[in-house]
Scaffold this active site. Structure first.
Site, short mmCIF file in Angstrom:
data_model
loop_
_atom_site.label_atom_id
_atom_site.label_comp_id
_atom_site.label_asym_id
_atom_site.label_seq_id
_atom_site.Cartn_x
_atom_site.Cartn_y
_atom_site.Cartn_z
N HIS A 44 0.84 -1.19 0.00
CA HIS A 44 0.00 0.00 0.00
C HIS A 44 0.88 1.25 0.00
O HIS A 44 2.08 1.18 0.25
CB HIS A 44 -0.93 0.00 1.21
CG HIS A 44 -2.02 -1.02 1.10
ND1 HIS A 44 -3.07 -1.08 1.99
CD2 HIS A 44 -2.23 -2.02 0.21
CE1 HIS A 44 -3.89 -2.07 1.65
NE2 HIS A 44 -3.39 -2.66 0.58
N GLU A 46 1.26 3.83 1.99
CA GLU A 46 1.97 4.14 3.23
C GLU A 46 3.15 3.20 3.43
O GLU A 46 4.25 3.62 3.80
CB GLU A 46 1.01 4.03 4.42
CG GLU A 46 -0.19 4.97 4.35
CD GLU A 46 -1.41 4.32 3.72
OE1 GLU A 46 -2.52 4.60 4.18
OE2 GLU A 46 -1.23 3.51 2.76
N CYS A 81 -2.20 -0.60 7.29
CA CYS A 81 -1.36 0.60 7.17
C CYS A 81 -1.42 1.46 8.42
O CYS A 81 -0.43 2.12 8.77
CB CYS A 81 -1.77 1.41 5.95
SG CYS A 81 -1.46 0.56 4.38
N ARG A 203 -7.68 -3.87 -28.14
CA ARG A 203 -6.86 -4.05 -29.34
C ARG A 203 -6.41 -2.71 -29.90
O ARG A 203 -6.97 -1.66 -29.57
CB ARG A 203 -7.64 -4.82 -30.41
CG ARG A 203 -8.11 -6.18 -29.93
CD ARG A 203 -8.71 -7.00 -31.07
NE ARG A 203 -9.91 -6.39 -31.64
CZ ARG A 203 -11.12 -6.48 -31.11
NH1 ARG A 203 -11.30 -7.12 -29.96
NH2 ARG A 203 -12.15 -5.93 -31.70
N PRO A 270 -29.22 -3.92 -27.22
CA PRO A 270 -30.46 -3.31 -26.73
C PRO A 270 -31.13 -4.05 -25.59
O PRO A 270 -31.56 -3.44 -24.61
CB PRO A 270 -31.36 -3.29 -27.96
CG PRO A 270 -30.46 -3.44 -29.12
CD PRO A 270 -29.28 -4.21 -28.67
#
Length: 365
Positions: A44, A46, A81, A203, A270
């Site tokens: 992380h 920290e 953390c 792509r 749709p």
């Protein structure tokens, strides 16, 4: 904090974790170290900053940690953390935004109880915008859903004979691949999968390669009951495929949430779009509008239960300068469903959601 936000923005926009940056300051205010989260399974922000400091044999004792998101309190792929900051002897922690994840939140209170001076809310709006989709997904317990479609100015997604190559220009189609790259998963129904045999990968503009994709390809998701043929391009191994055998949008998203999918690009056509719209499960709409008229052919969205203009599903342009942008010969419009005022009637929910599509809608308009 602005520097911490810059660092956070370097992290991946996809994946189960938020983008976070951290700056460590000495008691006299000079910079000690900085770090950011590089993706699931890595340190992380920290911890990364503290590791940089430790590698130089320096100490953060008595200093200040400036972080863009509340330090976590749980042990997952990495340690908590908040405890790491306590162990480092920080005297002050400045936090931009709180953590919406109940499993990880509480770091600010933990630090305060330990005697650390904690400030929360500095540049909170900017920090929240950086992780808006992630935060919404965590808070709702389901992925953020972006519905993408391409249509003519009269709302047609294909001609009367079913052809749809190409409604939009090459730059717009390239922009769709950029959009795909910013999502954890791409979703279609079995109707589109069987009719169009799409690849659903990121792509290059010429249809080859990885389109500048540096991270993993998005998860390819098919919703519906029918089987996919063994030779389908979705089975080519270029990206993972998940076939969710249901016609219920809620169940589709529940399966993806269990896989820690935070963002889904809905590309299915749709009927699929209508099913998600009827269920109130569309968070953002990205429409590519081509300056063309067809007069007949499939509409971009099927019946969503609107019988009068009063029932219309209203949308607001997304915040920021990119809500309406010209892309090649076309226009890209980004909008979000408007919250209905209290007491306003919603569309008739009597029709069951149908995820499996029956209309041919091209995969890559």
């Amino acid at each position: 904090m602005r520097r911490a936000l810059q660092l956070a923005a370097r992290g991946p926009a996809t994946g189960p974790n938020p983008r976070v940056g951290c700056v460590l300051l000495a008691p006299d205010g000079h910079l000690l170290a900085e770090g950011h989260h590089r993706g699931a399974g890595t340190a992380h922000a920290e911890a990364a900053a503290l590791a940089e400091l430790a590698a130089r044999g320096a100490s953060a004792a008595g200093g200040t940690a400036v972080v863009t998101l509340e330090p976590c309190t749980h042990t997952g792929r990495t340690g908590p953390c908040a405890q790491a900051l306590l162990a480092a002897g920080l005297a002050r922690v400045v936090i931009a935004d709180t953590d919406p994840n109940p499993a990880a939140a509480g770091g600010a209170d933990l630090l305060r109880r330990a005697g650390v001076d904690v400030e929360v809310g500095l540049l909170a709006e900017a920090a929240h915008a950086l992780n808006e989709r992630w935060a919404a997904a965590v808070a709702r317990g389901r992925p953020w859903v972006t519905w993408k479609f391409a249509a003519t100015l009269d709302g047609r997604s294909a001609a009367a004979d079913g052809t749809s190559r190409w409604i939009t220009s090459a730059p717009a189609r390239a922009d769709v691949h950029r959009l795909r790259a910013g999502h954890d998963a791409v979703l279609v129904g079995t109707g589109t999968a069987l009719a169009d045999d799409p690849a659903l990968t990121v792509r290059a503009p010429d249809g080859t390669g990885e389109g500048g994709q540096t991270g993993p390809q998005p998860l390819r998701v098919v919703a519906g009951l029918r089987e996919l043929p063994a030779g389908a391009r979705l089975r080519d191994g270029r990206a993972e495929l998940v076939h969710v055998r249901t016609r219920d949008p809620q169940q589709v998203l529940a399966v993806l949430a269990a896989r820690e999918v935070r963002t889904v690009l809905l590309e299915g056509g749709p009927a699929l779009a209508a099913a998600f719209a009827r269920a109130g499960l569309v968070d953002e709409v990205v429409a590519y509008l081509a300056p063309a008229l067809l007069g007949a052919g499939p509409a971009a969205v099927a019946d969503v239960g609107v019988s009068s203009i009063a029932d219309a599903l209203r949308l607001d342009l997304a915040p920021g300068p990119d809500a309406v942008v010209r892309v090649g010969e076309d226009v890209r419009v980004t909008a979000r469903p408007r919250a209905r005022p209290a007491g306003e009637r919603a569309p008739d929910p009597s029709h069951p959601p149908v995820v499996e599509e029956v209309a041919r809608v091209h995969r890559d308009r």
